[in-house]
Design a protein around this motif. Structure first.
Motif, short mmCIF file in Angstrom:
data_model
loop_
_atom_site.label_atom_id
_atom_site.label_comp_id
_atom_site.label_asym_id
_atom_site.label_seq_id
_atom_site.Cartn_x
_atom_site.Cartn_y
_atom_site.Cartn_z
N THR A 134 115.65 -55.56 75.15
CA THR A 134 115.85 -56.93 74.69
C THR A 134 117.20 -57.47 75.12
N LEU A 135 117.98 -56.65 75.82
CA LEU A 135 119.31 -57.06 76.25
C LEU A 135 119.21 -57.88 77.54
N LYS A 136 118.79 -59.10 77.39
CA LYS A 136 118.68 -60.00 78.53
C LYS A 136 119.82 -61.01 78.47
N PRO A 137 120.29 -61.46 79.62
CA PRO A 137 121.37 -62.45 79.61
C PRO A 137 120.87 -63.79 79.09
N LYS A 138 121.79 -64.60 78.66
CA LYS A 138 121.45 -65.94 78.20
C LYS A 138 121.14 -66.83 79.39
N ALA A 139 120.08 -67.64 79.26
CA ALA A 139 119.68 -68.53 80.35
C ALA A 139 120.81 -69.49 80.70
N THR A 140 120.92 -69.80 81.97
CA THR A 140 122.00 -70.64 82.47
C THR A 140 121.44 -71.91 83.11
N GLY A 141 122.34 -72.78 83.50
CA GLY A 141 121.94 -73.98 84.24
C GLY A 141 121.79 -75.21 83.36
N SER B 170 115.59 -64.17 81.09
CA SER B 170 116.78 -64.45 80.29
C SER B 170 116.38 -65.11 78.98
N LYS B 171 117.26 -65.04 77.99
CA LYS B 171 116.98 -65.62 76.68
C LYS B 171 117.10 -67.13 76.74
N GLY B 172 116.17 -67.81 76.09
CA GLY B 172 116.18 -69.26 76.10
C GLY B 172 115.58 -69.85 77.36
#
Length: 356
Positions: free
Chosen positions: A19-26, A127-129
């Motif tokens: 579950t350790l995914k980076p936070k969505a960017t952009g 990624s999260k979100g």
């Protein structure tokens, strides 16, 4: 009712079971779109018609912008973006087309071939979100058919995710005025999210009207009002453009006045404001509603800005609700503040919804 088909992405695309995914960017408003360049040239107009919906602030701006990507190798760099879309057909043999095809399991491909499914969604894939959406049909003609017929359904997937992110970010701050929210629920049997810097500017049980106001920074004003009509047993006589425009003008003439009380807010009473006034039938939290967007101004032409309204009927309470958000920001960019009114208004709930 939406037809959502969730798919299992093959192992090539699963980064891990963790579950350790980076936070969505952009940018929240960019939709990175992987599509073959030839196919894009054939569907560009229809694809943009789905997502490039203008909001007049008064400058014409769109909530979402399609950012096409014609080379699949860029996926490693862009796969953590907030909004990703893949568009193809079963007969597309380009690199992007083959990549998208490999994202589907055999059962999903069969559904596409039968034209029983064309939308596949996965949240938080890389990624999260994040929202990842695949639009795929058996051929170009079928794809165009769905883009034209189901444009609102397709648009809502990204819009709802935008709303969810916005509200999660605001709620995570933990500064909403729960005392005001509780007060409104107990007094009027409805609740709306009250951000920390909003206050009640007007509260009238007799007029069935509540006005929430925000004045930070000092040279920007943001308004939300809730008005309701009780004991309504024939609601759809209210669902027409003339009644909605007249009702808003009636409300704002009474409550949205200048400090000297010599001017007030109006809409749709001159050719320019009528030109930018739009009415849309929409789904508002499971209810049929009319969404109105346009420009307001003072009747003496000394100022104005954009607004968004929702008018809907609650059958449990036998009430017509009129929710409205507007801003006055002469020196600021207005796109994001008025768009962010949407999540606030959609956070509205009646007492029965909260208990349920």
């Amino acid at each position: 009712m939406r037809k959502i088909f969730l798919i299992f992405f093959i192992s090539l695309l699963i980064i891990s079971c963790s579950t350790l995914k980076p936070k969505a960017t952009g940018d929240e408003t960019e939709i990175i779109t992987y599509v073959d360049s030839l196919l894009y040239s054939q569907i560009e107009r229809d694809l943009k018609f789905v997502f490039h919906r203008l909001i007049y602030t008064p400058q014409p701006e769109s909530l979402f912008a399609i950012k096409p990507e014609f080379q699949i190798y860029s996926i490693d760099k862009l796969k953590y973006r907030k909004n990703l879309m893949f568009v193809s057909t079963l007969d597309d043999k380009s690199d992007i087309g083959l990549y998208i095809l490999n994202m589907l399991d055999p059962a999903s491909k069969e559904l596409v071939q039968k034209d029983s499914a064309y939308i596949f969604i996965k949240n938080d894939l890389w990624s999260k979100g994040q929202i990842v959406l695949i639009l795929i049909a058996k051929d170009k003609e079928t794809l165009l058919k769905h883009l034209r017929k189901d444009r609102n359904e397709i648009y809502i997937y990204f819009r709802d995710e935008f709303f969810r992110r916005e509200m999660n970010a605001i709620i995570s701050e933990g500064h909403n005025k729960k005392d005001i929210e509780k007060y409104l629920l107990e007094k009027y049997n409805w609740k709306i999210f009250v951000q920390h810097d909003y206050y009640i500017a007007k509260d009238s049980a007799q007029e069935k009207f509540v006005w929430l106001r925000r004045r930070t920074p000092e040279d920007m004003e943001r308004f939300i009002f809730v008005h309701w009509i009780d004991s309504v047993y024939d609601p759809y006589k209210f669902f027409n453009q003339v009644w909605i425009a007249n009702k808003r003008n009636e409300i704002t003439k009474k409550f949205y006045r200048t400090t000297r009380d010599d001017a007030w807010v109006v809409i749709a009473d001159d050719p320019e404001s009528i030109k930018y006034l739009y009415f849309f039938p929409v789904n508002f939290n499971g209810r049929y509603a009319i969404r109105v967007q346009g420009l307001w101004r003072f009747n003496d032409f000394t100022g104005g800005g954009p607004f968004i309204s929702y008018v809907f009927y609650d059958s449990t309470q036998k009430r017509i609700y009129f929710l409205d958000g507007s801003i006055f920001a002469p020196r600021y960019e207005k796109k994001k503040p008025i768009i962010k009114k949407g999540p606030f208004l959609h956070a509205f709930k009646t007492a029965s919804e909260i208990k349920g």
